[in-house]
Design a protein around this motif. Structure first.
Motif, short mmCIF file in Angstrom:
data_model
loop_
_atom_site.label_atom_id
_atom_site.label_comp_id
_atom_site.label_asym_id
_atom_site.label_seq_id
_atom_site.Cartn_x
_atom_site.Cartn_y
_atom_site.Cartn_z
N GLN A 191 0.82 -1.22 0.00
CA GLN A 191 0.00 0.00 0.00
C GLN A 191 0.85 1.26 0.00
OE1 GLN A 191 -0.56 -2.42 2.69
NE2 GLN A 191 -1.72 -3.48 1.09
N PHE A 192 2.16 1.09 -0.06
CA PHE A 192 3.07 2.22 0.10
C PHE A 192 2.79 3.34 -0.89
CE2 PHE A 192 7.07 4.27 -1.27
CZ PHE A 192 7.42 4.90 -0.09
N ARG A 529 1.90 9.18 -10.00
CA ARG A 529 2.93 8.71 -10.93
C ARG A 529 4.31 8.71 -10.26
NH1 ARG A 529 -0.04 11.79 -15.22
NH2 ARG A 529 -0.95 10.24 -16.61
N ILE A 530 4.58 9.76 -9.49
CA ILE A 530 5.86 9.84 -8.78
C ILE A 530 5.95 8.74 -7.73
CG2 ILE A 530 7.27 11.23 -7.23
CD1 ILE A 530 6.20 13.72 -8.63
N SER A 535 8.23 3.76 -5.67
CA SER A 535 7.99 2.43 -5.11
C SER A 535 8.70 1.36 -5.95
CB SER A 535 6.49 2.13 -5.05
OG SER A 535 6.23 0.89 -4.45
N ARG A 536 8.67 1.51 -7.27
CA ARG A 536 9.34 0.55 -8.15
C ARG A 536 10.85 0.57 -7.91
NH1 ARG A 536 12.31 0.41 -12.34
NH2 ARG A 536 12.33 2.68 -12.55
N ASP A 539 11.70 -1.15 -4.70
CA ASP A 539 11.66 -2.61 -4.88
C ASP A 539 12.98 -3.11 -5.45
OD1 ASP A 539 9.11 -2.99 -3.88
OD2 ASP A 539 8.12 -2.83 -5.83
N ALA A 540 13.61 -2.27 -6.23
CA ALA A 540 14.89 -2.64 -6.84
C ALA A 540 16.08 -2.37 -5.92
CB ALA A 540 15.07 -1.88 -8.15
N GLY A 541 15.78 -1.88 -4.70
CA GLY A 541 16.84 -1.72 -3.72
C GLY A 541 17.40 -0.32 -3.61
N GLU A 542 16.84 0.66 -4.31
CA GLU A 542 17.35 2.02 -4.24
C GLU A 542 16.89 2.71 -2.95
OE1 GLU A 542 17.21 4.53 -7.69
OE2 GLU A 542 16.74 2.82 -8.99
#
Length: 555
Positions: A191-192, A529-530, A535-536, A539-542
């Motif tokens: 839900q972030f 959109r931001i 969030s994406r 998920d990739a660790g950034e």
């Protein structure tokens, strides 16, 4: 479809309205701390004018605890009462799978009303004890060794609400800790992005300064990186692990069930819960001045009118308690007009006024209560708010408009509006909506809506008190009115009707949003959109800094 004549409403005292937006009866209902409440049946009153905008639940008064009640505890009858009321349904982490009979809501409702009388009896005693709350709790436990009433109260509280006795020995220290007002959200990793958008919409577009608390269920629920992001995002935002405040060995929280527990654990005295994917068109602070909330201390919103002829919810509530407020007989659920009554996307509770009602709601969301009973009868947590208040008999109000719609016109029918579920304020203006920014997320249509129109779900028409799908009730109504057929009843037009699969509403006036409302709603898409992109990346660790974005001008 049957029809039913408008029933007589309970009498209310218009003199109770003091002209300031607050009811004197509301103030009298919660006298100065330390005084006892001994009131006749259904003494809770609100001004007559409130019925034009809200549906009010007038509860039965639970009789005050007396010295005679304390003396009864030492008799054979009292012994049997304590044996029944103090029986534990389950222990920590005990598995009740396949043992639904262990959860008895009829007994639970009786125990909660008994607890209510005891709470009002013991709390003034607690207040008179010296020292801080920690010292007071220790002194209360010592008193319980010689006071059977206090001993019974503490043991009954431990049986009913064991999760509250987490680093505390009574509910009083938690109750006394509340202050101020603010917003509560719940969010895990899933839900972030929604909660980021909702909070940024409130802070940057509506310019609301209400403090915010975001609750989660530990680092596995909401990652540490996301917690840091939320704290850094705006001023006056706290991120809190609810399992550090309440005992999760009993709650075993997951999904919707966290919502009432987060409200309970919040430090706010006046708390507004907001779903992660709920968005406002007005500063949410206006709801704290809503006359229904001011009068009752608990404000709920109606869900959409959907799926008629569902009787399980009403039948269950009748079966577990014969003591109901004035509201259920008038509800759509009891008249078999809708399977759903409440939408829990926004809930307001004054915890100093309605602490016991919130406790009862939380009880219905405990691990085995929800898994074995309440979530099987109802769709998730939604109905547990008002039915929890019913089980313990606390007053509440519903805003008198059913769930409507906000979004865009249907391409093949410009008399239908399609989109998300809209809720109005007591004046009938669009206030907030639930369900996010997509055209129809439940059907996987994930393009953004174009916000331009809205339609009310109804609820103000008198016919909602007339329609019923219950043939036995229909016979009673006709008999009362001296009529031979429902054809002799005068009916008003029905409310708008939903096409649930398409998420479209038709049958009422199509309204255009104001330019400001359009700008707000469509502007939230840029924020979203931001939030989705961040969030994406997370998920990739950034590791990200939310303050690098221009949230005010996101498009």
């Amino acid at each position: 479809m049957f029809a039913i004549a408008l029933r007589h409403q309970p009498a209310f005292d218009s003199d109770s309205w003091n002209g300031s937006g607050k009811s004197r009866q509301y103030q009298d209902r919660f006298p100065a701390e330390g005084s006892l409440q001994k009131q006749p049946l259904r003494s809770f009153k609100v001004p007559d004018s409130l019925h034009l905008t809200h549906d009010v639940a007038i509860p039965h008064d639970v009789p005050a605890w007396t010295q005679e009640d304390t003396e009864l505890l030492d008799t054979t009858i009292g012994y049997n009462l304590k044996t029944q009321m103090l029986k534990q349904e389950y222990g920590k982490k005990e598995d009740l799978t396949g043992h639904r009979e262990r959860i008895n809501f009829s007994e639970l409702s009786r125990a909660e009303r008994l607890y209510k009388a005891l709470w009002n009896h013991v709390y003034p005693i607690y207040q008179e004890l010296p020292g801080r709350d920690r010292e007071r709790e220790k002194a209360l436990v010592q008193l319980a060794k010689t006071r059977p009433d206090i001993d019974f109260f503490l043991r009954l509280e431990k049986r009913l609400f064991p999760w509250i006795h987490f680093a505390r020995q009574s509910s009083f220290s938690l109750y006394r800790s509340y202050s101020g007002r603010g917003l509560v959200f719940c969010a895990g990793n899933g839900q972030f992005e929604f909660v980021v958008t909702s909070i940024q919409a409130i802070r940057n577009r509506l310019k609301s300064t209400l403090p915010i608390q975001v609750f989660h269920m530990g680092d596995n629920d909401l990652s540490p990186g996301r917690q840091v992001y939320l704290r850094a995002m705006e001023a006056n935002i706290e991120v809190i692990d609810v399992t550090q405040i309440l005992d999760n060995d009993y709650m075993q929280l997951g999904g919707w069930s966290i919502k009432p527990f987060a409200m309970l654990a919040s430090s706010f005295e006046e708390v507004m819960f907001v779903d992660a994917d709920a968005y406002f068109l007005q500063d949410p602070v206006v709801l704290f001045d809503d006359p229904g909330y001011q009068a009752a201390g608990a404000l709920f919103f109606y869900d959409r009118t959907l799926f008629p002829n569902y009787g399980d919810g009403a039948d269950w509530l009748k079966s577990v308690t014969p003591m109901l407020s004035s509201f259920p007989p008038q509800s759509r659920m009891f008249r078999r007009l809708s399977a759903h009554e409440q939408e829990s996307g926004v809930v307001l509770i004054n915890k100093k006024a309605r602490f016991l009602g919130l406790l009862a709601t939380c009880k219905s969301n405990g691990k085995w209560e929800r898994d074995l009973v309440s979530y099987k009868v109802f769709h998730g947590d939604k109905e547990t708010f008002w039915t929890g208040f019913e089980l313990i008999q606390e007053p509440y109000v519903f805003m008198r408009n059913y769930g409507g719609v906000i979004g865009e016109l249907r391409p093949d029918n410009d008399q239908s509006v399609c989109g998300a579920q809209l809720h109005e304020d007591f004046r009938g203006r669009p206030l907030w909506w639930n369900g996010g920014l997509y055209r129809n997320k439940n059907e996987g249509i994930t393009r953004y809506l174009t916000f331009g129109y809205w339609m009310s779900g109804g609820g103000h028409q008198k016919h909602r008190e007339r329609y019923t799908n219950d043939p036995e009730e229909m016979k009673e109504v006709l008999s009362e009115l001296g009529l031979h057929s429902q054809d002799q009843l005068r009916l008003e037009p029905k409310d708008a009707e939903w096409d649930f699969k398409e998420s479209c509403l038709a049958g009422a006036r199509v309204n255009s949003l104001t330019q400001r409302e359009k700008d707000l709603a469509n502007g939230y898409i840029g924020i979203d959109r931001i939030a989705r992109e961040d969030s994406r990346k997370m998920d990739a660790g950034e590791a990200l800094d939310p303050n690098v974005h221009d949230w005010d001008n996101a498009k």
